[in-house]
Design a protein around this motif. Sequence first.
Motif, PDB file in Angstrom:
ATOM      1  N   PRO A   1       0.831  -1.213   0.000  1.00  0.00           N
ATOM      2  CA  PRO A   1       0.000   0.000   0.000  1.00  0.00           C
ATOM      3  C   PRO A   1       0.861   1.257   0.000  1.00  0.00           C
ATOM      4  O   PRO A   1       1.975   1.237   0.519  1.00  0.00           O
ATOM      5  N   LEU A   2       0.340   2.311  -0.575  1.00  0.00           N
ATOM      6  CA  LEU A   2       1.115   3.548  -0.613  1.00  0.00           C
ATOM      7  C   LEU A   2       1.033   4.279   0.725  1.00  0.00           C
ATOM      8  O   LEU A   2       2.011   4.836   1.201  1.00  0.00           O
ATOM      9  N   VAL A   3      -0.161   4.265   1.291  1.00  0.00           N
ATOM     10  CA  VAL A   3      -0.344   4.901   2.596  1.00  0.00           C
ATOM     11  C   VAL A   3      -0.916   3.849   3.537  1.00  0.00           C
ATOM     12  O   VAL A   3      -1.881   3.169   3.188  1.00  0.00           O
ATOM     13  N   GLN A   4      -0.295   3.706   4.685  1.00  0.00           N
ATOM     14  CA  GLN A   4      -0.810   2.720   5.628  1.00  0.00           C
ATOM     15  C   GLN A   4      -0.848   3.297   7.033  1.00  0.00           C
ATOM     16  O   GLN A   4       0.173   3.754   7.567  1.00  0.00           O
TER      17      GLN A   4
ATOM     18  N   ILE B   1      -4.169   2.398   1.822  1.00  0.00           N
ATOM     19  CA  ILE B   1      -4.549   2.990   0.539  1.00  0.00           C
ATOM     20  C   ILE B   1      -3.550   2.582  -0.536  1.00  0.00           C
ATOM     21  O   ILE B   1      -2.341   2.766  -0.376  1.00  0.00           O
ATOM     22  N   ASP B   2      -4.068   2.014  -1.593  1.00  0.00           N
ATOM     23  CA  ASP B   2      -3.210   1.534  -2.675  1.00  0.00           C
ATOM     24  C   ASP B   2      -2.837   2.660  -3.629  1.00  0.00           C
ATOM     25  O   ASP B   2      -3.511   3.680  -3.680  1.00  0.00           O
ATOM     26  N   ARG B   3      -1.803   2.393  -4.380  1.00  0.00           N
ATOM     27  CA  ARG B   3      -1.401   3.300  -5.448  1.00  0.00           C
ATOM     28  C   ARG B   3      -2.556   3.544  -6.410  1.00  0.00           C
ATOM     29  O   ARG B   3      -3.198   2.573  -6.839  1.00  0.00           O
ATOM     30  N   GLY B   4      -2.797   4.793  -6.724  1.00  0.00           N
ATOM     31  CA  GLY B   4      -3.837   5.120  -7.694  1.00  0.00           C
ATOM     32  C   GLY B   4      -5.247   5.110  -7.127  1.00  0.00           C
ATOM     33  O   GLY B   4      -6.205   5.387  -7.827  1.00  0.00           O
ATOM     34  N   GLU B   5      -5.346   4.794  -5.850  1.00  0.00           N
ATOM     35  CA  GLU B   5      -6.677   4.735  -5.252  1.00  0.00           C
ATOM     36  C   GLU B   5      -7.139   6.144  -4.848  1.00  0.00           C
ATOM     37  O   GLU B   5      -6.331   6.980  -4.430  1.00  0.00           O
TER      38      GLU B   5
ATOM     39  N   VAL C   1       1.224  11.120  -3.022  1.00  0.00           N
ATOM     40  CA  VAL C   1      -0.197  11.114  -2.662  1.00  0.00           C
ATOM     41  C   VAL C   1      -0.627  12.559  -2.430  1.00  0.00           C
ATOM     42  O   VAL C   1       0.154  13.387  -1.961  1.00  0.00           O
ATOM     43  N   MET C   2      -1.866  12.846  -2.796  1.00  0.00           N
ATOM     44  CA  MET C   2      -2.408  14.190  -2.586  1.00  0.00           C
ATOM     45  C   MET C   2      -3.544  14.118  -1.570  1.00  0.00           C
ATOM     46  O   MET C   2      -4.459  13.308  -1.712  1.00  0.00           O
ATOM     47  N   LEU C   3      -3.467  14.994  -0.569  1.00  0.00           N
ATOM     48  CA  LEU C   3      -4.539  15.113   0.416  1.00  0.00           C
ATOM     49  C   LEU C   3      -5.314  16.395   0.126  1.00  0.00           C
ATOM     50  O   LEU C   3      -4.717  17.449  -0.066  1.00  0.00           O
ATOM     51  N   PHE C   4      -6.617  16.281   0.110  1.00  0.00           N
ATOM     52  CA  PHE C   4      -7.471  17.459  -0.087  1.00  0.00           C
ATOM     53  C   PHE C   4      -8.406  17.558   1.107  1.00  0.00           C
ATOM     54  O   PHE C   4      -9.195  16.642   1.344  1.00  0.00           O
TER      55      PHE C   4
ATOM     56  N   ARG D   1      -8.156  10.387 -12.673  1.00  0.00           N
ATOM     57  CA  ARG D   1      -8.140   9.560 -13.894  1.00  0.00           C
ATOM     58  C   ARG D   1      -6.709   9.299 -14.343  1.00  0.00           C
ATOM     59  O   ARG D   1      -6.423   8.276 -14.954  1.00  0.00           O
ATOM     60  N   ASP D   2      -5.824  10.255 -14.065  1.00  0.00           N
ATOM     61  CA  ASP D   2      -4.414  10.078 -14.440  1.00  0.00           C
ATOM     62  C   ASP D   2      -3.670   9.174 -13.461  1.00  0.00           C
ATOM     63  O   ASP D   2      -2.465   8.981 -13.601  1.00  0.00           O
ATOM     64  N   GLY D   3      -4.362   8.689 -12.441  1.00  0.00           N
ATOM     65  CA  GLY D   3      -3.735   7.692 -11.576  1.00  0.00           C
ATOM     66  C   GLY D   3      -3.155   8.218 -10.282  1.00  0.00           C
ATOM     67  O   GLY D   3      -2.482   7.482  -9.558  1.00  0.00           O
ATOM     68  N   MET D   4      -3.411   9.489  -9.968  1.00  0.00           N
ATOM     69  CA  MET D   4      -2.894  10.025  -8.700  1.00  0.00           C
ATOM     70  C   MET D   4      -3.594   9.348  -7.521  1.00  0.00           C
ATOM     71  O   MET D   4      -4.804   9.136  -7.554  1.00  0.00           O
ATOM     72  N   THR D   5      -2.834   9.024  -6.518  1.00  0.00           N
ATOM     73  CA  THR D   5      -3.404   8.509  -5.275  1.00  0.00           C
ATOM     74  C   THR D   5      -3.916   9.705  -4.483  1.00  0.00           C
ATOM     75  O   THR D   5      -3.181  10.679  -4.281  1.00  0.00           O
TER      76      THR D   5
END
Length: 249
Positions: free
Chosen positions: A9-12, A33-37, A166-169, A193-197
């Motif tokens: 996972p990218l974020v755990q 949280i997985d890559r691209g999720e 990863v981007m947090l909003f 859509r471009d695959g950003m986590t």
Amino acid sequence: MTSQLAGGPLVQLTGVNKWFGDLHVLQDIDLSIDRGEVVVVIGPSGSGKSTLCRTINRLESIEKGEISIDGQRLPEEGKQLARLRSDVGMVFQSFNLFAHKTILENVTLGPTKVRRQSKADAEKRARELLDRVGVGAQADKYPAQLSGGQQQRVAIARALAMDPKVMLFDEPTSALDPEMINEVLDVMISLARDGMTMIVVTHEMGFARRAANRVVFMDGGRIVEAADPETFFTNPRSDRARDFLSKIL
Ligand code: ADP
Ligand code: MG
């Protein structure tokens, strides 16, 4: 160091707990949280959504548990923290642009100061990103000359300029006039859509339905429920989620 862990996972977050004094604001949070999720976090005011984002970026410390980004555990402080933190881009409700710097300077500041990119490289990339979010023509203006929606898109470009993993909003459209909400959501949907986590705290359920892989519902500092958007919106399991949805939908 990170690439060999590309499958994990990218974020755990594991057993994350946080207190503000006596207030137990995050309780036993487990989230992977997985890559691209794209994960949308919803929940009532005060449920801990912003605190969750801030701990992932280590703007807030945690008292118990573990957070790792791309297989690397977040330390409490130090040089490594600064590097890992720059893997996490953050966009807040208030755009927080530097008022006395141009739009272009707002975007190049991090890459030149923190990432040590040359001014020319940083500017080239900044212009690409500003074009991508639809404000390329505003590059030489100052924040106050832009609408709220444009400023928030600049804030997104500024975060992207650091090449985050990863981007947090955190409620990125809550401070915007209604007619500007979609221009920001459209940028976020295109990023997704471009695959950003992405981890997105929002009450924009249209965005959740279109872009989220998973909706996480928080209440009282806990993750009460998590499901794909279709399941969550049509068939929430908990009374608390049902009650919340009846108020916002
Ligand atoms: P949300 O974003 O879901 O509205 P927050 O994460 O902002 O919730 O807040 C969760 C709880 O923690 C709230 O009760 C809030 O008042 C409290 N809180 C947030 N930040 C602080 C702080 N810096 N000091 C003390 N309490 C805080
Ligand atoms: Mg909040």
